[in-house]
Scaffold this active site. Sequence first.
Site: not given
Length: 263
Positions: A148, A152
């Site tokens: 990711h 995040k």
Amino acid sequence: MSTRVAENAGPEGTGRLRVGVLGARGKVGAEVVRAVENADDMDFSAGVDQGDAVAALVDSSTQVVVDFTHPDVVMDNLRFCIENGIHAVVGTTGFDEDRLKTLRGWLADSPGTGVVIAPNFSIGAILMMRFSAIAAPFFESVEVVELHHPTKADAPSGTAGRTAELIAAARREAGSAPIPDATSTGLEGARGADVDGVRVHSVRVRGLVAHQEVILGGLGETLTIRHDSLDRVSFTPGVLTGVRKIGAFPGLTVGLEHFLDLG
Ligand SMILES: NC(=O)C1=CN([C@@H]2O[C@H](COP(=O)(O)OP(=O)(O)OC[C@H]3O[C@@H](n4cnc5c(N)ncnc54)[C@H](OP(=O)(O)O)[C@@H]3O)[C@@H](O)[C@H]2O)C=CC1
Ligand SMILES: O=C(O)C1=N[C@H](C(=O)O)C[C@H](O)C1
């Protein structure tokens, strides 16, 4: 307490759904606002972000709320929605069994209100999870690698956690042996997190959106099941499906697959 969704709301009836978005200025929330504004059967009723009054959802007669905020605030948001009979379609991560139990308790006091929590709204990711669970009992080894963007907050991702749980359940049901691993020495974290006996590795790299590989291995072969969300628009068709269907699913639903005909 009564639900705010009229019986004839949604595509099957004559009404248009009034949809609010919590986290409306966030990366995913902003895409959801655009998708709702472009949907023929919905009206965007209110956008609420950090510092805005959540009461705007009631003042605007919102029927369904979409939440893409932060694990630290999502429970307060949901308590407000449930207390006011507003259905919720939730993408925000950070739900464990304790939180789900709390939600079931709140929902019991607001019959007719529905909440769906989906670790991932993209159809490709939902299928990736399903395919991984099907494949898992056929291989000796399986590990999950999720990748990711570095903004995040949570690791491992909700999707990776859910994938590991589904894999573990499928292996338990099939009577599979524990996954082999002779590691007896190493740096902490080198083997990733242990989720229900399945190793999950989290990568955070600028430029990425949301990606996951499930690597399975047996005698002389591996199978890699990979999904890539290349753009956050990938989440919006699933979110709109959740918005359209939640009125017919009072109580708590975990996973958008329950609203899809996956066979
Ligand atoms: N289920 C799925 O398919 C997906 C889930 N997600 C999850 O959704 C969540 C949001 O992701 P993302 O959009 O990338 O994050 P962002 O940080 O880009 O967006 C979150 C937004 O929520 C705002 N916010 C914070 N607190 C509140 C509050 N109390 N009320 C209203 N708004 C608030 C933030 O404001 P501020 O920045 O000022 O704090 C921000 O604008 C994460 O948990 C992520 O893991 C993401 C993609 C897909
Ligand atoms: O934070 C994100 O970006 C994402 N969060 C969800 C998760 O934690 O699984 C879904 C997707 O991976 C994007």
